[in-house]
Motif scaffolding. Structure first.
Motif, PDB file in Angstrom:
ATOM      1  N   TRP A 118      11.505 -10.805  66.160  1.00  0.00           N
ATOM      2  CA  TRP A 118      12.491 -11.878  65.791  1.00  0.00           C
ATOM      3  C   TRP A 118      13.017 -11.103  64.601  1.00  0.00           C
ATOM      4  CZ3 TRP A 118       7.495 -13.800  66.788  1.00  0.00           C
ATOM      5  CH2 TRP A 118       7.353 -14.607  67.833  1.00  0.00           C
ATOM      6  N   ASN A 119      14.477 -10.466  64.550  1.00  0.00           N
ATOM      7  CA  ASN A 119      14.879 -10.128  63.468  1.00  0.00           C
ATOM      8  C   ASN A 119      15.038 -10.960  62.028  1.00  0.00           C
ATOM      9  OD1 ASN A 119      17.219 -11.565  64.063  1.00  0.00           O
ATOM     10  ND2 ASN A 119      18.358  -9.840  64.658  1.00  0.00           N
ATOM     11  N   SER A 120      14.791 -12.261  62.230  1.00  0.00           N
ATOM     12  CA  SER A 120      14.600 -12.903  60.983  1.00  0.00           C
ATOM     13  C   SER A 120      13.656 -12.791  60.401  1.00  0.00           C
ATOM     14  CB  SER A 120      14.613 -14.394  61.513  1.00  0.00           C
ATOM     15  OG  SER A 120      13.822 -14.806  62.254  1.00  0.00           O
ATOM     16  N   ALA A 121      12.440 -11.950  60.948  1.00  0.00           N
ATOM     17  CA  ALA A 121      11.266 -11.901  60.124  1.00  0.00           C
ATOM     18  C   ALA A 121      11.657 -10.903  58.974  1.00  0.00           C
ATOM     19  CB  ALA A 121      10.259 -11.409  60.998  1.00  0.00           C
ATOM     20  N   ASN A 122      12.635  -9.968  58.988  1.00  0.00           N
ATOM     21  CA  ASN A 122      12.743  -8.950  57.932  1.00  0.00           C
ATOM     22  C   ASN A 122      12.664  -9.392  56.687  1.00  0.00           C
ATOM     23  OD1 ASN A 122      13.627  -6.781  56.665  1.00  0.00           O
ATOM     24  ND2 ASN A 122      15.396  -6.434  57.770  1.00  0.00           N
ATOM     25  N   TRP A 123      13.663 -10.114  55.974  1.00  0.00           N
ATOM     26  CA  TRP A 123      13.354 -10.665  54.444  1.00  0.00           C
ATOM     27  C   TRP A 123      12.130 -11.297  54.448  1.00  0.00           C
ATOM     28  CZ3 TRP A 123      18.658 -11.498  52.238  1.00  0.00           C
ATOM     29  CH2 TRP A 123      19.432 -10.389  52.151  1.00  0.00           C
ATOM     30  N   PHE A 124      11.670 -12.202  55.447  1.00  0.00           N
ATOM     31  CA  PHE A 124      10.510 -13.085  55.256  1.00  0.00           C
ATOM     32  C   PHE A 124       9.327 -12.013  54.986  1.00  0.00           C
ATOM     33  CE2 PHE A 124      12.637 -16.367  58.338  1.00  0.00           C
ATOM     34  CZ  PHE A 124      12.967 -16.903  56.837  1.00  0.00           C
ATOM     35  N   GLU A 125       8.983 -11.056  55.757  1.00  0.00           N
ATOM     36  CA  GLU A 125       7.964 -10.268  55.859  1.00  0.00           C
ATOM     37  C   GLU A 125       7.943  -9.428  54.299  1.00  0.00           C
ATOM     38  OE1 GLU A 125       6.961  -9.493  60.391  1.00  0.00           O
ATOM     39  OE2 GLU A 125       7.904  -7.899  59.258  1.00  0.00           O
ATOM     40  N   ARG A 126       9.200  -9.015  54.026  1.00  0.00           N
ATOM     41  CA  ARG A 126       9.535  -8.410  52.655  1.00  0.00           C
ATOM     42  C   ARG A 126       9.068  -9.047  51.496  1.00  0.00           C
ATOM     43  NH1 ARG A 126      15.334  -5.770  52.362  1.00  0.00           N
ATOM     44  NH2 ARG A 126      14.378  -5.588  50.036  1.00  0.00           N
ATOM     45  N   GLU A 127       9.455 -10.591  51.601  1.00  0.00           N
ATOM     46  CA  GLU A 127       8.928 -11.431  50.521  1.00  0.00           C
ATOM     47  C   GLU A 127       7.464 -11.666  50.546  1.00  0.00           C
ATOM     48  OE1 GLU A 127      10.516 -15.854  49.439  1.00  0.00           O
ATOM     49  OE2 GLU A 127       9.641 -15.813  51.356  1.00  0.00           O
ATOM     50  N   ALA A 128       6.833 -11.831  51.553  1.00  0.00           N
ATOM     51  CA  ALA A 128       5.335 -11.980  51.855  1.00  0.00           C
ATOM     52  C   ALA A 128       4.701 -10.628  51.152  1.00  0.00           C
ATOM     53  CB  ALA A 128       4.767 -12.061  53.124  1.00  0.00           C
ATOM     54  N   PHE A 129       5.381  -9.581  51.281  1.00  0.00           N
ATOM     55  CA  PHE A 129       4.749  -8.205  50.790  1.00  0.00           C
ATOM     56  C   PHE A 129       4.997  -8.167  49.232  1.00  0.00           C
ATOM     57  CE2 PHE A 129       6.436  -4.220  49.156  1.00  0.00           C
ATOM     58  CZ  PHE A 129       5.016  -3.302  49.223  1.00  0.00           C
ATOM     59  N   ASP A 130       6.229  -8.692  48.883  1.00  0.00           N
ATOM     60  CA  ASP A 130       6.496  -8.435  47.399  1.00  0.00           C
ATOM     61  C   ASP A 130       5.414  -9.557  46.559  1.00  0.00           C
ATOM     62  OD1 ASP A 130       7.589  -8.297  45.010  1.00  0.00           O
ATOM     63  OD2 ASP A 130       9.564  -9.211  45.587  1.00  0.00           O
ATOM     64  N   GLY A 138       4.608  -1.338  60.781  1.00  0.00           N
ATOM     65  CA  GLY A 138       5.816  -1.414  61.621  1.00  0.00           C
ATOM     66  C   GLY A 138       6.970  -1.828  61.046  1.00  0.00           C
ATOM     67  N   HIS A 139       6.915  -2.283  59.890  1.00  0.00           N
ATOM     68  CA  HIS A 139       8.233  -2.787  59.234  1.00  0.00           C
ATOM     69  C   HIS A 139       8.901  -1.792  58.842  1.00  0.00           C
ATOM     70  CE1 HIS A 139      11.102  -4.875  56.695  1.00  0.00           C
ATOM     71  NE2 HIS A 139      10.698  -5.970  57.087  1.00  0.00           N
ATOM     72  N   VAL A 140      10.463  -1.537  59.094  1.00  0.00           N
ATOM     73  CA  VAL A 140      11.050  -0.260  59.002  1.00  0.00           C
ATOM     74  C   VAL A 140      11.494  -0.374  57.596  1.00  0.00           C
ATOM     75  CG1 VAL A 140      11.877  -0.081  61.466  1.00  0.00           C
ATOM     76  CG2 VAL A 140      13.363  -1.417  59.751  1.00  0.00           C
ATOM     77  N   ASP A 141      11.547  -1.265  56.784  1.00  0.00           N
ATOM     78  CA  ASP A 141      11.989  -1.292  55.389  1.00  0.00           C
ATOM     79  C   ASP A 141      11.290  -2.093  54.304  1.00  0.00           C
ATOM     80  OD1 ASP A 141      13.681  -0.635  53.212  1.00  0.00           O
ATOM     81  OD2 ASP A 141      15.234  -2.245  53.813  1.00  0.00           O
ATOM     82  N   LEU A 142       9.867  -1.822  54.449  1.00  0.00           N
ATOM     83  CA  LEU A 142       9.062  -2.864  53.797  1.00  0.00           C
ATOM     84  C   LEU A 142       9.063  -2.586  52.167  1.00  0.00           C
ATOM     85  CD1 LEU A 142       7.248  -5.064  54.100  1.00  0.00           C
ATOM     86  CD2 LEU A 142       5.282  -3.615  54.237  1.00  0.00           C
ATOM     87  N   ARG A 143       9.832  -3.073  51.377  1.00  0.00           N
ATOM     88  CA  ARG A 143      10.207  -2.872  49.762  1.00  0.00           C
ATOM     89  C   ARG A 143      10.103  -4.484  49.185  1.00  0.00           C
ATOM     90  NH1 ARG A 143      16.021  -2.401  49.152  1.00  0.00           N
ATOM     91  NH2 ARG A 143      16.867  -2.496  51.245  1.00  0.00           N
ATOM     92  N   ARG A 144      10.168  -4.534  48.011  1.00  0.00           N
ATOM     93  CA  ARG A 144      10.250  -5.508  47.256  1.00  0.00           C
ATOM     94  C   ARG A 144      11.476  -6.171  47.459  1.00  0.00           C
ATOM     95  NH1 ARG A 144       6.034  -6.628  43.701  1.00  0.00           N
ATOM     96  NH2 ARG A 144       4.662  -5.040  43.151  1.00  0.00           N
ATOM     97  N   ILE A 145      11.733  -7.265  47.283  1.00  0.00           N
ATOM     98  CA  ILE A 145      12.978  -8.183  47.690  1.00  0.00           C
ATOM     99  C   ILE A 145      13.197  -8.860  46.586  1.00  0.00           C
ATOM    100  CG2 ILE A 145      11.975  -9.989  48.822  1.00  0.00           C
ATOM    101  CD1 ILE A 145      14.391  -9.740  51.022  1.00  0.00           C
TER     102      ILE A 145
END
Length: 203
Positions: A118-130, A138-145
């Motif tokens: 689900w490409n909607s996970a992109n920013w959600f996963e970045r937020e949880a990382f941040d 496996g996230h292609v762009d895991l950085r702070r958001i």
């Protein structure tokens, strides 16, 4: 609603089998808990299986259950500290599901990324990382958001200080924004209570 939940519950148990760690029904909602090792495969099955068809990921967030160990007994008082929780929607079947997975290592929390599903996970996963420091493998762009790239720590962790570690201000001499140690001194404030005679007509 109850019949639909029962149908979904039965479908989940049939399709996923022993990959279901917990399946809780409460307040008209189902919560499916799976292991980190099965998380990506289960997510793919939830999306693709004809009996489930969860085409949309509506939300994904991190959780820090560390303070549950200090309170009343609950299912979260023992076990891993960090979890990732997703809310899925099936438009075809008109039902919803909460999917929960715990990271097995509290010092280096990591779970698989579902961004390819689900490409909607992109920013959600970045937020949880941040905010929680959860790594999504496996996230292609895991950085702070939300915080600055130079930010230290993860502010939604229960042990992160309320005042933070540093503060930012503009320095007119250097003509740039700089970081400096926090100047706020933590203190307890006790409100002043004023009692008046006959307040509110009471004697």
């Amino acid at each position: 609603m109850s019949i639909k939940l029962d149908t979904l519950q039965a479908a989940l148990q049939t399709v996923l089998g022993d990959k279901v760690k917990r399946l809780d029904k409460a307040l008209g909602e189902l919560t499916l808990t799976v292991s980190a090792a099965d998380y990506l495969e289960v997510a793919r099955t939830l999306r693709d299986h004809a009996d489930l068809r969860f085409e949309q990921l509506q939300d994904l967030c991190g959780m820090d259950y560390s303070t549950y160990k200090d309170g009343a007994p609950s299912i979260y008082s023992e076990g891993p500290r960090y979890a990732v929780i997703s809310h899925l929607l099936s438009v075809a079947k008109n039902w919803r599901l909460r999917l929960k997975v715990f990271a097995t290592d509290d010092d280096f929390p990591i779970v698989a990324s579902v961004n390819d599903l689900w490409n909607s996970a992109n920013w959600f996963e970045r937020e949880a990382f941040d905010l929680y420091g959860i790594i999504f493998d496996g996230h292609v762009d895991l950085r702070r958001i939300l915080t600055d790239y130079g930010f230290i720590g993860h502010p939604f962790r229960k042990d992160f200080p309320t005042s933070g570690h540093v503060e930012m201000r503009y320095d007119p001499e250097q003509k740039r924004v700089i970081y400096q140690p926090v100047t706020i001194e933590p203190r307890e404030i006790t409100p002043r209570i004023i009692r008046e005679d006959n307040y509110g007509g009471l004697r």
